[in-house]
Write a protein that holds these residues in place. Structure first.
Motif, PDB file in Angstrom:
ATOM      1  N   ARG A 107      89.885  75.492  -1.330  1.00  0.00           N
ATOM      2  CA  ARG A 107      90.761  76.680  -1.999  1.00  0.00           C
ATOM      3  C   ARG A 107      91.582  77.253  -0.860  1.00  0.00           C
ATOM      4  NH1 ARG A 107      87.644  79.063  -5.214  1.00  0.00           N
ATOM      5  NH2 ARG A 107      88.427  78.191  -7.200  1.00  0.00           N
ATOM      6  N   PRO A 108      90.796  77.634   0.607  1.00  0.00           N
ATOM      7  CA  PRO A 108      91.847  77.791   1.370  1.00  0.00           C
ATOM      8  C   PRO A 108      92.443  76.803   2.078  1.00  0.00           C
ATOM      9  CG  PRO A 108      89.346  78.095   2.176  1.00  0.00           C
ATOM     10  CD  PRO A 108      89.188  77.617   0.508  1.00  0.00           C
ATOM     11  N   GLU A 109      92.075  75.665   2.021  1.00  0.00           N
ATOM     12  CA  GLU A 109      92.909  74.544   2.720  1.00  0.00           C
ATOM     13  C   GLU A 109      94.205  74.424   1.902  1.00  0.00           C
ATOM     14  OE1 GLU A 109      89.175  71.619   4.396  1.00  0.00           O
ATOM     15  OE2 GLU A 109      90.317  71.129   2.529  1.00  0.00           O
ATOM     16  N   ILE A 110      94.049  74.509   0.383  1.00  0.00           N
ATOM     17  CA  ILE A 110      95.338  74.468  -0.276  1.00  0.00           C
ATOM     18  C   ILE A 110      96.256  75.479   0.150  1.00  0.00           C
ATOM     19  CG2 ILE A 110      96.248  74.945  -2.652  1.00  0.00           C
ATOM     20  CD1 ILE A 110      93.723  73.292  -3.612  1.00  0.00           C
ATOM     21  N   ALA A 111      95.790  76.684   0.321  1.00  0.00           N
ATOM     22  CA  ALA A 111      96.676  77.869   0.728  1.00  0.00           C
ATOM     23  C   ALA A 111      97.469  77.710   2.319  1.00  0.00           C
ATOM     24  CB  ALA A 111      95.885  79.267   0.876  1.00  0.00           C
ATOM     25  N   VAL A 112      96.378  77.029   2.997  1.00  0.00           N
ATOM     26  CA  VAL A 112      97.179  76.706   4.370  1.00  0.00           C
ATOM     27  C   VAL A 112      98.329  75.742   4.094  1.00  0.00           C
ATOM     28  CG1 VAL A 112      96.683  75.549   6.604  1.00  0.00           C
ATOM     29  CG2 VAL A 112      95.163  77.382   5.713  1.00  0.00           C
ATOM     30  N   MET A 113      97.943  74.647   3.156  1.00  0.00           N
ATOM     31  CA  MET A 113      99.171  73.499   3.465  1.00  0.00           C
ATOM     32  C   MET A 113     100.146  74.057   2.382  1.00  0.00           C
ATOM     33  SD  MET A 113      96.772  70.177   2.798  1.00  0.00           S
ATOM     34  CE  MET A 113      95.564  70.724   1.551  1.00  0.00           C
ATOM     35  N   GLU A 114     100.130  74.970   1.598  1.00  0.00           N
ATOM     36  CA  GLU A 114     101.204  75.642   0.860  1.00  0.00           C
ATOM     37  C   GLU A 114     101.997  76.356   1.771  1.00  0.00           C
ATOM     38  OE1 GLU A 114      99.702  75.787  -3.790  1.00  0.00           O
ATOM     39  OE2 GLU A 114      99.349  77.397  -2.412  1.00  0.00           O
ATOM     40  N   SER A 115     101.369  77.122   2.467  1.00  0.00           N
ATOM     41  CA  SER A 115     102.050  78.060   3.467  1.00  0.00           C
ATOM     42  C   SER A 115     102.798  77.130   4.617  1.00  0.00           C
ATOM     43  CB  SER A 115     101.073  78.876   4.361  1.00  0.00           C
ATOM     44  OG  SER A 115     101.615  79.972   5.062  1.00  0.00           O
ATOM     45  N   TRP A 116     102.255  76.098   4.899  1.00  0.00           N
ATOM     46  CA  TRP A 116     103.113  75.000   5.913  1.00  0.00           C
ATOM     47  C   TRP A 116     104.078  74.514   5.202  1.00  0.00           C
ATOM     48  CZ3 TRP A 116     103.687  69.862   6.198  1.00  0.00           C
ATOM     49  CH2 TRP A 116     104.112  69.447   7.282  1.00  0.00           C
ATOM     50  N   LEU A 117     103.874  74.090   4.022  1.00  0.00           N
ATOM     51  CA  LEU A 117     105.203  73.514   3.735  1.00  0.00           C
ATOM     52  C   LEU A 117     106.377  74.402   3.307  1.00  0.00           C
ATOM     53  CD1 LEU A 117     103.404  71.287   0.711  1.00  0.00           C
ATOM     54  CD2 LEU A 117     104.819  70.356   2.747  1.00  0.00           C
ATOM     55  N   ARG A 118     106.129  75.688   2.775  1.00  0.00           N
ATOM     56  CA  ARG A 118     106.962  76.825   2.687  1.00  0.00           C
ATOM     57  C   ARG A 118     107.715  77.146   4.016  1.00  0.00           C
ATOM     58  NH1 ARG A 118     102.927  79.320  -0.622  1.00  0.00           N
ATOM     59  NH2 ARG A 118     103.285  78.896  -2.755  1.00  0.00           N
ATOM     60  N   SER A 119     106.924  77.095   5.078  1.00  0.00           N
ATOM     61  CA  SER A 119     107.533  77.327   6.573  1.00  0.00           C
ATOM     62  C   SER A 119     108.565  76.452   6.890  1.00  0.00           C
ATOM     63  CB  SER A 119     106.507  77.310   7.487  1.00  0.00           C
ATOM     64  OG  SER A 119     105.924  75.966   8.061  1.00  0.00           O
ATOM     65  N   LEU A 120     108.717  74.920   6.308  1.00  0.00           N
ATOM     66  CA  LEU A 120     109.634  73.900   6.408  1.00  0.00           C
ATOM     67  C   LEU A 120     110.810  74.103   5.426  1.00  0.00           C
ATOM     68  CD1 LEU A 120     107.240  70.736   6.570  1.00  0.00           C
ATOM     69  CD2 LEU A 120     108.358  72.121   8.590  1.00  0.00           C
ATOM     70  N   GLY A 121     110.674  75.029   4.464  1.00  0.00           N
ATOM     71  CA  GLY A 121     111.675  75.218   3.529  1.00  0.00           C
ATOM     72  C   GLY A 121     111.302  74.231   2.257  1.00  0.00           C
ATOM     73  N   ARG A 122     110.118  73.815   2.049  1.00  0.00           N
ATOM     74  CA  ARG A 122     109.732  72.894   0.967  1.00  0.00           C
ATOM     75  C   ARG A 122     108.965  73.711   0.200  1.00  0.00           C
ATOM     76  NH1 ARG A 122     111.189  67.568   2.373  1.00  0.00           N
ATOM     77  NH2 ARG A 122     109.905  66.738   0.837  1.00  0.00           N
ATOM     78  N   THR A 123     109.287  73.125  -1.227  1.00  0.00           N
ATOM     79  CA  THR A 123     108.368  73.818  -2.433  1.00  0.00           C
ATOM     80  C   THR A 123     106.970  73.047  -2.554  1.00  0.00           C
ATOM     81  OG1 THR A 123     110.384  74.625  -3.410  1.00  0.00           O
ATOM     82  CG2 THR A 123     108.468  74.377  -4.507  1.00  0.00           C
ATOM     83  N   PRO A 124     106.022  73.775  -2.515  1.00  0.00           N
ATOM     84  CA  PRO A 124     104.889  72.841  -2.515  1.00  0.00           C
ATOM     85  C   PRO A 124     104.526  72.404  -4.091  1.00  0.00           C
ATOM     86  CG  PRO A 124     104.203  75.204  -1.778  1.00  0.00           C
ATOM     87  CD  PRO A 124     105.568  75.297  -2.225  1.00  0.00           C
ATOM     88  N   PRO A 125     103.678  71.330  -4.255  1.00  0.00           N
ATOM     89  CA  PRO A 125     103.621  71.099  -5.647  1.00  0.00           C
ATOM     90  C   PRO A 125     103.198  71.935  -6.627  1.00  0.00           C
ATOM     91  CG  PRO A 125     102.588  69.399  -4.174  1.00  0.00           C
ATOM     92  CD  PRO A 125     102.933  70.657  -3.304  1.00  0.00           C
TER      93      PRO A 125
END
Length: 218
Positions: A107-125
């Motif tokens: 669960r926390p790994e998902i949160a980290v990857m979602e935050s990282w994608l948003r920092s690139l301006g990308r929308t997470p799945p």
């Protein structure tokens, strides 16, 4: 005894620290087309932005990093879905412990990857995407909808046996995805994530195989 948990606050700090440098990447520009293409570092205000590129070992996100995050998020979500079935279906405390570790770790790994994608301006799945689609993950241990239906209807030892079989295969797939990121990715945060997946999930695979052997014994 459970293996030590990764300190995700440190990884979140890394993600947030690199976010300003990544903000210049629009959704159309990120990721770069080549999986091994380094990112040119823009100059500071008032300075030329034509400075030398960082070496591959120091380069920022590339296409492989983005593919890893965008594929691993739904892959992890499916693991959470399977783990969430255990409490009402198993009476084995070791199986319950496996499910709890999956939930606590992924669960926390998902949160980290979602935050990282948003920092690139990308929308997470999207949140409703639990990983039953392809996402380029064929051969990476994803359970089919039929597998999930069987797991939902199983109880007791039948559930335990199927759960362990599916979760071992799922973990092996995640290790394969992470190994690919370590070969092709360049982003420090995503490579750290991949390394943790490899080390942590291999330990869990060994534990689950041990439980399988115990269940198979007379």
């Amino acid at each position: 005894m459970s293996s030590p948990r990764p300190v995700w606050t440190g990884l979140v700090t890394v993600v947030l620290a690199v976010a300003p440098a990544l903000a210049a990447c629009s959704p159309e520009a990120a990721p770069p087309a080549r999986a091994d293409a380094p990112v040119i570092v823009p100059g500071a205000p008032g300075q030329s932005g034509s400075g030398p590129a960082r070496s591959p070992a120091e380069a920022g996100p590339v296409a492989a990093d983005v593919r890893f995050a965008e594929a691993m998020i739904p892959h992890h979500r499916q693991a959470l879905e399977m783990a969430g079935l255990a409490a009402a279906r198993t009476g084995d405390p070791l199986v319950t412990a496996v499910a709890d570790r999956v939930a606590d770790g992924q669960r926390p790994e998902i949160a980290v990857m979602e935050s990282w994608l948003r920092s690139l301006g990308r929308t997470p799945p999207p949140a409703h995407d639990h990983g039953t689609g392809d996402h380029g993950m064929s051969g990476y241990g994803m359970a089919s909808e039929e597998d999930l239906t069987r797991l939902r209807t199983a109880r007791g030892r039948a559930f335990d046996t199927l759960f362990l079989t599916l979760m071992i295969r799922h973990h092996e797939g995640a290790v394969g995805m992470a190994a690919q990121e370590l070969r092709r990715g360049r982003d420090r945060a995503m490579r750290a994530m991949a390394q943790d997946v490899v080390s942590g999930q291999q330990i869990e695979i060994a534990r689950m195989r041990g439980i399988q052997r115990r269940l198979a014994s007379p």
